[in-house]
Design an enzyme around this catalytic site. Sequence first.
Site, PDB file in Angstrom:
ATOM      1  N   ASP A   1       0.829  -1.220   0.000  1.00  0.00           N
ATOM      2  CA  ASP A   1       0.000   0.000   0.000  1.00  0.00           C
ATOM      3  C   ASP A   1       0.857   1.261   0.000  1.00  0.00           C
ATOM      4  OD1 ASP A   1      -2.372   1.392  -0.022  1.00  0.00           O
ATOM      5  OD2 ASP A   1      -2.676   1.285   2.145  1.00  0.00           O
TER       6      ASP A   1
ATOM      7  N   ASN B   1     -11.058  -2.888  -5.005  1.00  0.00           N
ATOM      8  CA  ASN B   1     -10.281  -1.950  -5.823  1.00  0.00           C
ATOM      9  C   ASN B   1     -10.933  -1.657  -7.183  1.00  0.00           C
ATOM     10  OD1 ASN B   1      -7.074  -3.074  -4.503  1.00  0.00           O
ATOM     11  ND2 ASN B   1      -8.222  -1.238  -3.969  1.00  0.00           N
TER      12      ASN B   1
HETATM   13  C1  IPE Z   1      -5.419  -2.697   0.171  1.00  0.00           C
HETATM   14  O1  IPE Z   1      -5.124  -1.370  -0.038  1.00  0.00           O
HETATM   15  C2  IPE Z   1      -5.386  -3.440  -1.128  1.00  0.00           C
HETATM   16  C3  IPE Z   1      -4.076  -3.581  -1.735  1.00  0.00           C
HETATM   17  C4  IPE Z   1      -2.959  -3.130  -1.275  1.00  0.00           C
HETATM   18  C5  IPE Z   1      -4.055  -4.303  -2.965  1.00  0.00           C
HETATM   19  P1  IPE Z   1      -6.255  -0.256  -0.256  1.00  0.00           P
HETATM   20  O2  IPE Z   1      -5.537   1.014  -0.502  1.00  0.00           O
HETATM   21  O3  IPE Z   1      -7.219  -0.708  -1.283  1.00  0.00           O
HETATM   22  O4  IPE Z   1      -6.974  -0.267   1.160  1.00  0.00           O
HETATM   23  P2  IPE Z   1      -7.880   0.827   1.856  1.00  0.00           P
HETATM   24  O5  IPE Z   1      -8.913   1.258   0.865  1.00  0.00           O
HETATM   25  O6  IPE Z   1      -6.989   1.948   2.255  1.00  0.00           O
HETATM   26  O7  IPE Z   1      -8.451   0.129   3.057  1.00  0.00           O
HETATM   27  C1  IPE Z   2      -1.690   0.093  -3.286  1.00  0.00           C
HETATM   28  O1  IPE Z   2      -1.442   1.454  -3.337  1.00  0.00           O
HETATM   29  C2  IPE Z   2      -1.928  -0.495  -4.643  1.00  0.00           C
HETATM   30  C3  IPE Z   2      -3.289  -1.007  -4.836  1.00  0.00           C
HETATM   31  C4  IPE Z   2      -4.267  -0.952  -3.979  1.00  0.00           C
HETATM   32  C5  IPE Z   2      -3.573  -1.624  -6.122  1.00  0.00           C
HETATM   33  P1  IPE Z   2      -2.625   2.507  -3.358  1.00  0.00           P
HETATM   34  O2  IPE Z   2      -2.989   2.755  -4.774  1.00  0.00           O
HETATM   35  O3  IPE Z   2      -3.737   2.076  -2.494  1.00  0.00           O
HETATM   36  O4  IPE Z   2      -1.902   3.764  -2.757  1.00  0.00           O
HETATM   37  P2  IPE Z   2      -2.537   4.835  -1.787  1.00  0.00           P
HETATM   38  O5  IPE Z   2      -3.053   4.096  -0.589  1.00  0.00           O
HETATM   39  O6  IPE Z   2      -3.623   5.514  -2.527  1.00  0.00           O
HETATM   40  O7  IPE Z   2      -1.396   5.736  -1.455  1.00  0.00           O
HETATM   41 MG    MG Z   3      -4.153   2.381  -0.527  1.00  0.00          MG
END
Ligand code: IPE
Ligand code: IPE
Ligand code: MG
Length: 233
Positions: free
Chosen positions: A10, A58
């Site tokens: 993340d 997602n």
């Molecule tokens: C969790 O991260 C999913 C992945 C890293 C693939 P998210 O960014 O989707 O989680 P939330 O929305 O902050 O809980």
């Molecule tokens: C994790 O990084 C990747 C996926 C969930 C696919 P994010 O895209 O959630 O990054 P932030 O949380 O917005 O910084």
């Molecule tokens: Mg995220």
Amino acid sequence: MPKHIGIIMDGNGRWASERGLPRTEGHVAGAKVFRRISDYCHEIGIDVVTFYAFSTENWRRPPTEVAALMKLFKENLIEADEIKYDRQKGGYILRFIGDTSAIPNELQKLVSKTQLDAIDENTTVINIALNYGGRQEILHSVKQIAERVERGELKASKITAEDIAAGLYTAGQPDPDLIIRPSGELRLSNFLTYQSAYSELYFSNVLWPDFTTDDLDEAILDYAKRNRRFGGV
Ligand code: IPE
Ligand code: IPE
Ligand code: MG
């Protein structure tokens, strides 16, 4: 040493925003870190590493970001296939967990190809959680059990926790000993919901594209100091 490490990749979006870049650039940078950490986990002899790459939630993101992520997964898979991580080079194989029936066709073909690679005792299994949700995984397992009950193969009173575990995507693998979440968020976001019952959790403020092998070492050292009791004394 943990046998199974779960990693929630993340912080890619925030990493990109901090640099004035589009979010997708954060995902590109994150994919490089995924490869580096996978190699390192094999070097240090971890049996199983599960990376959370795309959750069932997602899909709520803008279609352009979802498309960019799918493209990136595809490129990474083609690369993995070309250099044969599994046998000659990295000594690890890829497995996918999640509902891969909902991902683009081309990607599905690559995914099913990786499932054929054999595992030996020196292999590190890299699970990639793609269109994965812990609740959906439990539901999927429970439906399989219900079908057995409907067919008269199993009595409802005889269903065990092992039956549920056997229907999960991680069947046959040890539960995660350690789950690492970078980026400062203190939650699991539907990751390994059933399997994480007794996992040790490690949170770090580092954004995933900045995550290094030193950060992983730090998490493992912290894990080594924990006292796991599993309800005992
Ligand atoms: C969790 O991260 C999913 C992945 C890293 C693939 P998210 O960014 O989707 O989680 P939330 O929305 O902050 O809980
Ligand atoms: C994790 O990084 C990747 C996926 C969930 C696919 P994010 O895209 O959630 O990054 P932030 O949380 O917005 O910084
Ligand atoms: Mg995220």
